[in-house]
Design a protein around this motif. Structure first.
Motif, PDB file in Angstrom:
ATOM      1  N   MET A 194       0.939  -0.658   0.000  1.00 55.92           N
ATOM      2  CA  MET A 194       0.000   0.000   0.000  1.00 55.92           C
ATOM      3  C   MET A 194       0.943   0.661   0.000  1.00 55.92           C
ATOM      4  SD  MET A 194      -2.351  -2.085   1.035  1.00 55.92           S
ATOM      5  CE  MET A 194      -2.983  -2.564   0.543  1.00 55.92           C
ATOM      6  N   GLN A 199      -1.457 -16.829   9.174  1.00 57.89           N
ATOM      7  CA  GLN A 199      -1.230 -15.608   9.933  1.00 57.89           C
ATOM      8  C   GLN A 199      -2.195 -14.483   9.574  1.00 57.89           C
ATOM      9  OE1 GLN A 199       1.028 -15.100  12.433  1.00 57.89           O
ATOM     10  NE2 GLN A 199       1.466 -17.287  12.304  1.00 57.89           N
ATOM     11  N   PHE A 200      -2.707 -14.510   8.359  1.00 55.67           N
ATOM     12  CA  PHE A 200      -3.485 -13.362   7.896  1.00 55.67           C
ATOM     13  C   PHE A 200      -4.283 -13.740   6.656  1.00 55.67           C
ATOM     14  CE2 PHE A 200      -3.646  -9.488   5.190  1.00 55.67           C
ATOM     15  CZ  PHE A 200      -4.343  -8.639   6.030  1.00 55.67           C
ATOM     16  N   ILE A 201      -5.491 -13.218   6.560  1.00 52.88           N
ATOM     17  CA  ILE A 201      -6.312 -13.355   5.351  1.00 52.88           C
ATOM     18  C   ILE A 201      -6.639 -11.948   4.886  1.00 52.88           C
ATOM     19  CG2 ILE A 201      -8.452 -14.181   4.343  1.00 52.88           C
ATOM     20  CD1 ILE A 201      -8.506 -16.387   6.420  1.00 52.88           C
ATOM     21  N   GLY A 202      -6.332 -11.647   3.638  1.00 49.87           N
ATOM     22  CA  GLY A 202      -6.526 -10.294   3.145  1.00 49.87           C
ATOM     23  C   GLY A 202      -7.242 -10.238   1.812  1.00 49.87           C
ATOM     24  N   VAL A 203      -7.631  -9.040   1.424  1.00 49.02           N
ATOM     25  CA  VAL A 203      -8.282  -8.793   0.142  1.00 49.02           C
ATOM     26  C   VAL A 203      -7.627  -7.587  -0.505  1.00 49.02           C
ATOM     27  CG1 VAL A 203     -10.057  -7.370   1.241  1.00 49.02           C
ATOM     28  CG2 VAL A 203     -10.500  -8.352  -1.008  1.00 49.02           C
ATOM     29  N   THR A 204      -7.491  -7.609  -1.795  1.00 52.63           N
ATOM     30  CA  THR A 204      -6.730  -6.556  -2.457  1.00 52.63           C
ATOM     31  C   THR A 204      -7.143  -6.390  -3.905  1.00 52.63           C
ATOM     32  OG1 THR A 204      -4.481  -5.866  -3.054  1.00 52.63           O
ATOM     33  CG2 THR A 204      -4.944  -8.209  -3.125  1.00 52.63           C
ATOM     34  N   ARG A 205      -6.789  -5.257  -4.469  1.00 50.16           N
ATOM     35  CA  ARG A 205      -6.973  -5.049  -5.904  1.00 50.16           C
ATOM     36  C   ARG A 205      -5.660  -5.287  -6.656  1.00 50.16           C
ATOM     37  NH1 ARG A 205     -11.846  -3.512  -7.068  1.00 50.16           N
ATOM     38  NH2 ARG A 205     -13.140  -2.446  -5.536  1.00 50.16           N
ATOM     39  N   ASN A 206      -4.616  -5.670  -5.920  1.00 51.44           N
ATOM     40  CA  ASN A 206      -3.333  -5.967  -6.551  1.00 51.44           C
ATOM     41  C   ASN A 206      -2.615  -7.018  -5.707  1.00 51.44           C
ATOM     42  OD1 ASN A 206      -0.644  -5.985  -7.495  1.00 51.44           O
ATOM     43  ND2 ASN A 206      -0.780  -3.864  -8.140  1.00 51.44           N
ATOM     44  N   ASN A 253       0.533  -6.521  -2.686  1.00 57.10           N
ATOM     45  CA  ASN A 253       0.315  -6.821  -1.277  1.00 57.10           C
ATOM     46  C   ASN A 253       1.268  -7.893  -0.768  1.00 57.10           C
ATOM     47  OD1 ASN A 253      -1.979  -5.135  -1.671  1.00 57.10           O
ATOM     48  ND2 ASN A 253      -2.981  -6.143   0.045  1.00 57.10           N
ATOM     49  N   ILE A 254       1.438  -8.952  -1.556  1.00 60.11           N
ATOM     50  CA  ILE A 254       2.342 -10.025  -1.137  1.00 60.11           C
ATOM     51  C   ILE A 254       3.765  -9.497  -1.025  1.00 60.11           C
ATOM     52  CG2 ILE A 254       3.341 -12.233  -1.800  1.00 60.11           C
ATOM     53  CD1 ILE A 254       0.658 -12.964  -3.045  1.00 60.11           C
ATOM     54  N   ALA A 255       4.181  -8.669  -1.980  1.00 65.78           N
ATOM     55  CA  ALA A 255       5.524  -8.096  -1.938  1.00 65.78           C
ATOM     56  C   ALA A 255       5.719  -7.239  -0.686  1.00 65.78           C
ATOM     57  CB  ALA A 255       5.780  -7.263  -3.192  1.00 65.78           C
ATOM     58  N   THR A 256       4.703  -6.459  -0.334  1.00 63.83           N
ATOM     59  CA  THR A 256       4.775  -5.606   0.853  1.00 63.83           C
ATOM     60  C   THR A 256       4.891  -6.439   2.122  1.00 63.83           C
ATOM     61  OG1 THR A 256       3.504  -3.838  -0.205  1.00 63.83           O
ATOM     62  CG2 THR A 256       3.573  -3.850   2.202  1.00 63.83           C
ATOM     63  N   HIS A 257       4.052  -7.472   2.242  1.00 67.52           N
ATOM     64  CA  HIS A 257       4.104  -8.334   3.428  1.00 67.52           C
ATOM     65  C   HIS A 257       5.450  -9.047   3.533  1.00 67.52           C
ATOM     66  CE1 HIS A 257      -0.005  -7.391   3.917  1.00 67.52           C
ATOM     67  NE2 HIS A 257      -0.518  -8.318   3.150  1.00 67.52           N
ATOM     68  N   ARG A 258       5.924  -9.533   2.403  1.00 67.35           N
ATOM     69  CA  ARG A 258       7.191 -10.266   2.393  1.00 67.35           C
ATOM     70  C   ARG A 258       8.343  -9.375   2.849  1.00 67.35           C
ATOM     71  NH1 ARG A 258       9.064 -15.531   2.362  1.00 67.35           N
ATOM     72  NH2 ARG A 258      11.035 -15.684   1.221  1.00 67.35           N
ATOM     73  N   LYS A 259       8.308  -8.121   2.440  1.00 69.92           N
ATOM     74  CA  LYS A 259       9.365  -7.184   2.798  1.00 69.92           C
ATOM     75  C   LYS A 259       9.287  -6.804   4.269  1.00 69.92           C
ATOM     76  CE  LYS A 259      11.295  -2.686   1.484  1.00 69.92           C
ATOM     77  NZ  LYS A 259      11.174  -1.525   0.557  1.00 69.92           N
ATOM     78  N   ARG A 260       8.082  -6.576   4.780  1.00 76.03           N
ATOM     79  CA  ARG A 260       7.914  -6.085   6.149  1.00 76.03           C
ATOM     80  C   ARG A 260       8.038  -7.179   7.190  1.00 76.03           C
ATOM     81  NH1 ARG A 260       2.461  -3.040   6.616  1.00 76.03           N
ATOM     82  NH2 ARG A 260       3.070  -3.285   8.783  1.00 76.03           N
TER      83      ARG A 260
END
Length: 298
Positions: A1, A103-110, A114-121
């Motif tokens: 995001m 760990q988490f269930i999410g919804v996204t338009r991309n 989102n996966i890249a952001t989670h992986r980095k953080r």
């Protein structure tokens, strides 16, 4: 995001930032990423088979099925491989740690972004995912949130627990970084400019590394092409500026003037280091070929 780069502001004019905006692979979360005040009703969503695709040996399925029956796919280490594995498409996803715990269930338009952001953080909590894609034309708010709820309900029914990242107050996955404000070229329509609008455009694209002229704002694009371009830039981790060509109050006359400046009739338009790169089709094609990542690395 992304850090905000200040544009030099001669006394004759200024750029005014707008107010800050306050398989079977699937992604879901109680902390709902599309800013919904309440969870949606349960529905079944199964996009057409045309969305099925194979990327780097991983089968990404567009049908939204049961969480328990969806394939768990390891997340590639490299950012380029990650982007080539997961599409920049709307959908839901479930994030699993190295022990295979949800760990988490999410919804996204991309999905890719989102996966890249989670992986980095949170790399330790983001080892593999389950993903379900929704056809772009059918990816309205209700369809996405209903798909999200179906996975969440299934997990709660099976375990009696909410995924840790979806618990109230847990910001591990859903905390969004402060978004850079969109650029306003003028203080208002009623203010007489002392510098021609074309010169303001020229200064902006030459002083900023990447500028995207889109329909709508960074947080709420108003056309599918603009939304796709924003998603691609975000998935590449690009620090870019956004200018809303539909803002007739602060960017009055920009749409027509920009068409002349770039010699390009449609929007969005992306400039890199002062040079016009292209619109949605060109940016999408470059991203698929890996040329966009190379361009930003120069």
């Amino acid at each position: 995001m992304a850090a905000l780069m200040k544009l030099s502001r001669p006394p004759a004019f200024s750029l005014f930032p707008s107010p800050k905006p306050s398989s079977k692979l699937l992604y879901t979360t109680l902390s709902f990423g599309l800013s919904s005040s309440s969870p949606p009703a349960l529905v079944s969503a199964r996009p057409p088979a045309s969305l099925h695709r194979r990327k780097r040996g991983l089968f990404v399925v567009s049908a939204i099925g049961k969480l328990s029956e969806t394939e768990l796919v390891s997340i590639p280490e490299g950012s380029d491989e990650l982007r080539s594995t997961f599409p920049s498409s709307p959908g839901i996803y479930g994030v699993y740690d190295k022990n295979g715990d949800l760990q988490f269930i999410g919804v996204t338009r991309n999905v890719a972004a989102n996966i890249a952001t989670h992986r980095k953080r949170v790399p330790d909590l983001c080892s593999s995912v389950k993903v379900g894609l929704v056809e772009e034309a059918a990816a309205d708010r209700a369809t996405l949130t209903n798909a999200w709820k179906s996975w969440m309900e299934e997990h709660i029914a099976a375990t009696g627990k909410i995924p840790p990242g979806n618990e109230t107050g847990n910001e591990t996955f859903v905390r969004l970084p402060t978004q850079k404000p969109d650029i306003r070229l003028t203080p208002g329509r009623q203010v007489q400019l002392t510098v021609p609008l074309e010169e303001l455009i020229d200064r902006l694209v030459k002083e900023k590394e990447v500028v995207a002229f889109i329909k709508g704002s960074r947080s709420s694009p108003l056309c599918g092409f603009s939304q796709k371009v924003v998603g691609i830039l975000q998935s590449h981790g690009v620090d870019f500026e956004c200018v809303d060509v539909l803002d007739e109050e602060h960017n009055y006359g920009l749409r027509e003037k920009l068409k002349t400046y770039s010699n390009w009739p449609t929007f969005p338009q992306v400039f890199v280091k002062g040079e016009f790169v292209g619109g949605c089709d060109i940016i999408s094609s470059m991203a698929e070929k890996g040329e966009l990542a190379s361009l930003f690395q120069k």
